[in-house]
Structure formats: structure tokens, C-alpha cells
Write a protein that holds these residues in place. Structure first.
Motif, PDB file in Angstrom:
ATOM      1  N   GLN A   5       0.815  -1.207   0.000  1.00 12.81           N
ATOM      2  CA  GLN A   5       0.000   0.000   0.000  1.00 12.81           C
ATOM      3  C   GLN A   5       0.856   1.268   0.000  1.00 12.81           C
ATOM      4  N   THR A   6       2.100   1.179   0.460  1.00  9.47           N
ATOM      5  CA  THR A   6       2.983   2.352   0.497  1.00  9.47           C
ATOM      6  C   THR A   6       4.023   2.332  -0.606  1.00  9.47           C
ATOM      7  N   ASP A   7       4.342   1.173  -1.136  1.00 11.84           N
ATOM      8  CA  ASP A   7       5.338   1.035  -2.195  1.00 11.84           C
ATOM      9  C   ASP A   7       4.611   0.786  -3.505  1.00 11.84           C
ATOM     10  N   ARG A   8       4.517   1.808  -4.339  1.00 10.92           N
ATOM     11  CA  ARG A   8       3.750   1.728  -5.593  1.00 10.92           C
ATOM     12  C   ARG A   8       4.373   0.790  -6.623  1.00 10.92           C
ATOM     13  N   THR A   9       5.601   0.311  -6.387  1.00 11.72           N
ATOM     14  CA  THR A   9       6.226  -0.618  -7.330  1.00 11.72           C
ATOM     15  C   THR A   9       5.789  -2.053  -7.056  1.00 11.72           C
ATOM     16  N   ARG A  10       5.132  -2.274  -5.933  1.00 11.82           N
ATOM     17  CA  ARG A  10       4.670  -3.618  -5.574  1.00 11.82           C
ATOM     18  C   ARG A  10       3.160  -3.690  -5.716  1.00 11.82           C
ATOM     19  N   ALA A  11       2.708  -4.747  -6.276  1.00 14.01           N
ATOM     20  CA  ALA A  11       1.268  -4.945  -6.403  1.00 14.01           C
ATOM     21  C   ALA A  11       0.883  -6.210  -5.653  1.00 14.01           C
ATOM     22  N   PRO A  12      -0.223  -6.188  -4.952  1.00 15.19           N
ATOM     23  CA  PRO A  12      -0.650  -7.391  -4.241  1.00 15.19           C
ATOM     24  C   PRO A  12      -1.234  -8.417  -5.209  1.00 15.19           C
ATOM     25  N   ILE A  13      -1.273  -9.633  -4.770  1.00 18.27           N
ATOM     26  CA  ILE A  13      -2.010 -10.651  -5.498  1.00 18.27           C
ATOM     27  C   ILE A  13      -3.459 -10.465  -5.091  1.00 18.27           C
ATOM     28  N   ALA A  14      -4.268 -10.092  -6.044  1.00 20.76           N
ATOM     29  CA  ALA A  14      -5.680  -9.824  -5.771  1.00 20.76           C
ATOM     30  C   ALA A  14      -6.505 -11.016  -6.224  1.00 20.76           C
ATOM     31  N   LEU A  76      -5.077 -10.710   3.671  1.00 21.21           N
ATOM     32  CA  LEU A  76      -4.745 -11.893   4.459  1.00 21.21           C
ATOM     33  C   LEU A  76      -3.256 -12.028   4.729  1.00 21.21           C
ATOM     34  N   ASP A  77      -2.438 -11.468   3.862  1.00 18.64           N
ATOM     35  CA  ASP A  77      -0.987 -11.561   4.022  1.00 18.64           C
ATOM     36  C   ASP A  77      -0.399 -10.292   3.412  1.00 18.64           C
ATOM     37  N   ASP A  78       0.912 -10.111   3.549  1.00 23.24           N
ATOM     38  CA  ASP A  78       1.537  -8.901   3.024  1.00 23.24           C
ATOM     39  C   ASP A  78       1.152  -8.628   1.575  1.00 23.24           C
ATOM     40  N   ASP A  79       1.045  -9.677   0.779  1.00 18.37           N
ATOM     41  CA  ASP A  79       0.773  -9.488  -0.641  1.00 18.37           C
ATOM     42  C   ASP A  79      -0.466 -10.228  -1.135  1.00 18.37           C
ATOM     43  N   LEU A  80      -1.381 -10.601  -0.254  1.00 23.41           N
ATOM     44  CA  LEU A  80      -2.578 -11.319  -0.664  1.00 23.41           C
ATOM     45  C   LEU A  80      -3.828 -10.575  -0.189  1.00 23.41           C
ATOM     46  N   VAL A  81      -4.600 -10.102  -1.153  1.00 23.86           N
ATOM     47  CA  VAL A  81      -5.830  -9.366  -0.866  1.00 23.86           C
ATOM     48  C   VAL A  81      -7.002 -10.131  -1.471  1.00 23.86           C
ATOM     49  N   LEU A  82      -8.021 -10.321  -0.654  1.00 21.62           N
ATOM     50  CA  LEU A  82      -9.241 -10.965  -1.130  1.00 21.62           C
ATOM     51  C   LEU A  82     -10.318  -9.903  -1.319  1.00 21.62           C
ATOM     52  N   TYR A  83     -10.936  -9.925  -2.479  1.00 23.39           N
ATOM     53  CA  TYR A  83     -12.097  -9.082  -2.740  1.00 23.39           C
ATOM     54  C   TYR A  83     -13.321  -9.981  -2.635  1.00 23.39           C
ATOM     55  N   LEU A  84     -14.242  -9.604  -1.779  1.00 22.05           N
ATOM     56  CA  LEU A  84     -15.410 -10.426  -1.486  1.00 22.05           C
ATOM     57  C   LEU A  84     -16.649  -9.856  -2.164  1.00 22.05           C
ATOM     58  N   PHE A  85     -17.372 -10.715  -2.834  1.00 21.36           N
ATOM     59  CA  PHE A  85     -18.617 -10.332  -3.490  1.00 21.36           C
ATOM     60  C   PHE A  85     -19.727 -11.227  -2.961  1.00 21.36           C
ATOM     61  N   LEU A 178     -12.845 -18.414   4.735  1.00 22.24           N
ATOM     62  CA  LEU A 178     -12.201 -17.887   3.525  1.00 22.24           C
ATOM     63  C   LEU A 178     -10.865 -18.577   3.262  1.00 22.24           C
ATOM     64  N   LEU A 179     -10.095 -18.803   4.329  1.00 23.05           N
ATOM     65  CA  LEU A 179      -8.819 -19.511   4.183  1.00 23.05           C
ATOM     66  C   LEU A 179      -9.034 -20.943   3.700  1.00 23.05           C
ATOM     67  N   ALA A 180     -10.082 -21.592   4.206  1.00 25.02           N
ATOM     68  CA  ALA A 180     -10.398 -22.952   3.752  1.00 25.02           C
ATOM     69  C   ALA A 180     -10.729 -22.945   2.266  1.00 25.02           C
ATOM     70  N   LEU A 181     -11.455 -21.925   1.815  1.00 23.29           N
ATOM     71  CA  LEU A 181     -11.767 -21.831   0.388  1.00 23.29           C
ATOM     72  C   LEU A 181     -10.506 -21.605  -0.434  1.00 23.29           C
ATOM     73  N   VAL A 182      -9.644 -20.689  -0.005  1.00 17.31           N
ATOM     74  CA  VAL A 182      -8.408 -20.417  -0.752  1.00 17.31           C
ATOM     75  C   VAL A 182      -7.583 -21.701  -0.862  1.00 17.31           C
ATOM     76  N   GLY A 183      -7.448 -22.425   0.243  1.00 15.03           N
ATOM     77  CA  GLY A 183      -6.711 -23.685   0.212  1.00 15.03           C
ATOM     78  C   GLY A 183      -7.341 -24.692  -0.730  1.00 15.03           C
ATOM     79  N   HIS A 184      -8.664 -24.800  -0.676  1.00 20.45           N
ATOM     80  CA  HIS A 184      -9.382 -25.736  -1.568  1.00 20.45           C
ATOM     81  C   HIS A 184      -9.227 -25.315  -3.030  1.00 20.45           C
ATOM     82  N   ALA A 185      -9.333 -24.035  -3.305  1.00 22.08           N
ATOM     83  CA  ALA A 185      -9.177 -23.548  -4.681  1.00 22.08           C
ATOM     84  C   ALA A 185      -7.779 -23.851  -5.209  1.00 22.08           C
ATOM     85  N   LEU A 186      -6.766 -23.679  -4.361  1.00 22.37           N
ATOM     86  CA  LEU A 186      -5.384 -23.993  -4.776  1.00 22.37           C
ATOM     87  C   LEU A 186      -5.233 -25.484  -5.046  1.00 22.37           C
TER      88      LEU A 186
END
Length: 191
Positions: A5-14, A76-85, A178-186
């Protein structure tokens, strides 16, 4: 703030996750419980016009309903953002589901043991789309408690699909789902 969020050269995994299920099962509650931003909600007051359509017997205090979607975000983590719908639950709004699930890594299908049949349309939808999903049983106060395996059997959910018990009002419980879903999706789609 997170590093991305502060370093514009890094993008999270959305990633995009859909929260689905029947009318009044707790989709808006789950999104609200976990979102780190004020969630976007498209709630409308229920009117007498819907009395013949919406069965309020299991949710007598319900006065509003989602008419388009709920939207929230959680890091959820430094570089992992979940968008919920969150999807609308009533059949008359199901036409929006195709747009809401486009690009989603998976879905949490909420189930209410008082009305298990209400989650069948969501289960059928995600099975037919091939989108990874889990079933999260949202127990309500004053309702009989069932084990996850009992719900699996009642819904005839295949063994490969995680079924868990949760409380959509509790942030930690919702995050665990949500974590269970992410694990299952992976596991389901490892690339």
C-alpha cells in the motif's frame, strides 16, 4: 498499512471470492464481519410486495435484503488481498450471478440448517460452472447444532468439497472459512 500500500512498485495478489447461498443465510453478515473497508451494500427495505415471494418464517426479524451485491476487502498476508462479493439470495436476482462470479477463484456457499434446501441452487450453480467452492454452515442462535459430516450427507456434497461449521458474525470464524476456500481452490486448480 501493508507494504504494497505504500510502495507503488509492488502490487498485491488480488483474488476474488464469492459468498453465496439462500435468502437470509448470512452473506451480508459475513462480508461485513471480515471487510477491512466499509463494505458496499445494496440493501433495500423489504416491502409487502415481496410477502408472497420471500419466506420470512425462519428469519422473522429480517427487514432488508441484498438486491445487487455486497462488496468487501480483506488483506490476508503482506501481498494477498481478497475481494469479497456477496450474491443476492432470492431467485429473482440470480441473473446477476454470472457477472458476480466472473474471475472468482472460488465461492463460499453458506447453509442454514433450518433451510438446507435453500442452498441447493448455489451448490448446483458452482458445480455446473466448475468453480471451486466450500460449504460453510452458519449456525444461528437457538438452532439445533449438526456436525459437518451430517450436513454433507444431507446435502449429498462430495467428499472432495470441504464442509465446515462457522459463525458469519465472528470475524475469525469467517476468515477461517475464507482460508479454507483459498486452500481448496489452490488444491482444485493448482496452476
Amino acid at each position: 498499512m501493508q507494504a504494497w500500500q505504500t510502495d507503488r512498485t509492488r502490487a498485491p495478489i488480488a483474488t476474488k471470492i464469492v459468498v453465496a447461498g439462500g435468502f437470509g443465510v448470512g452473506k451480508t453478515t459475513l462480508v461485513t464481519a471480515v471487510s477491512e473497508i466499509t463494505p458496499l451494500q445494496t440493501e433495500a427495505l423489504m416491502t409487502r410486495a415481496s410477502e408472497d415471494t420471500d419466506d420470512l418464517s425462519a428469519t422473522p426479524g429480517k427487514t432488508t435484503t441484498t438486491v445487487a451485491m455486497d462488496f468487501g476487502r480483506i488483506t490476508l498476508d503482506d501481498d494477498l488481498v481478497l475481494y469479497l462479493f456477496g450474491t443476492p439470495g432470492q431467485q429473482r436476482f440470480w441473473f446477476m450471478w454470472d457477472d458476480l462470479v466472473r474471475g472468482a477463484i472460488g465461492a463460499v456457499v453458506l447453509a442454514d440448517t433450518r433451510r438446507l434446501t435453500d442452498c441447493f441452487p448455489a451448490l448446483d450453480y458452482f458445480e455446473s460452472c466448475g468453480i471451486p467452492y466450500i460449504v460453510a454452515v452458519n449456525h444461528f442462535e437457538g438452532t439445533e447444532r449438526y456436525e459437518a459430516e451430517d450436513v454433507r450427507e444431507a446435502l449429498t456434497v462430495p467428499a472432495r468439497i470441504p464442509v465446515l461449521i462457522m459463525d458469519a458474525r465472528q470475524r475469525i470464524s469467517a476468515i477461517e472459512s475464507l482460508l479454507a476456500l483459498v486452500g481448496h481452490a489452490l488444491d482444485a486448480t493448482p496452476e
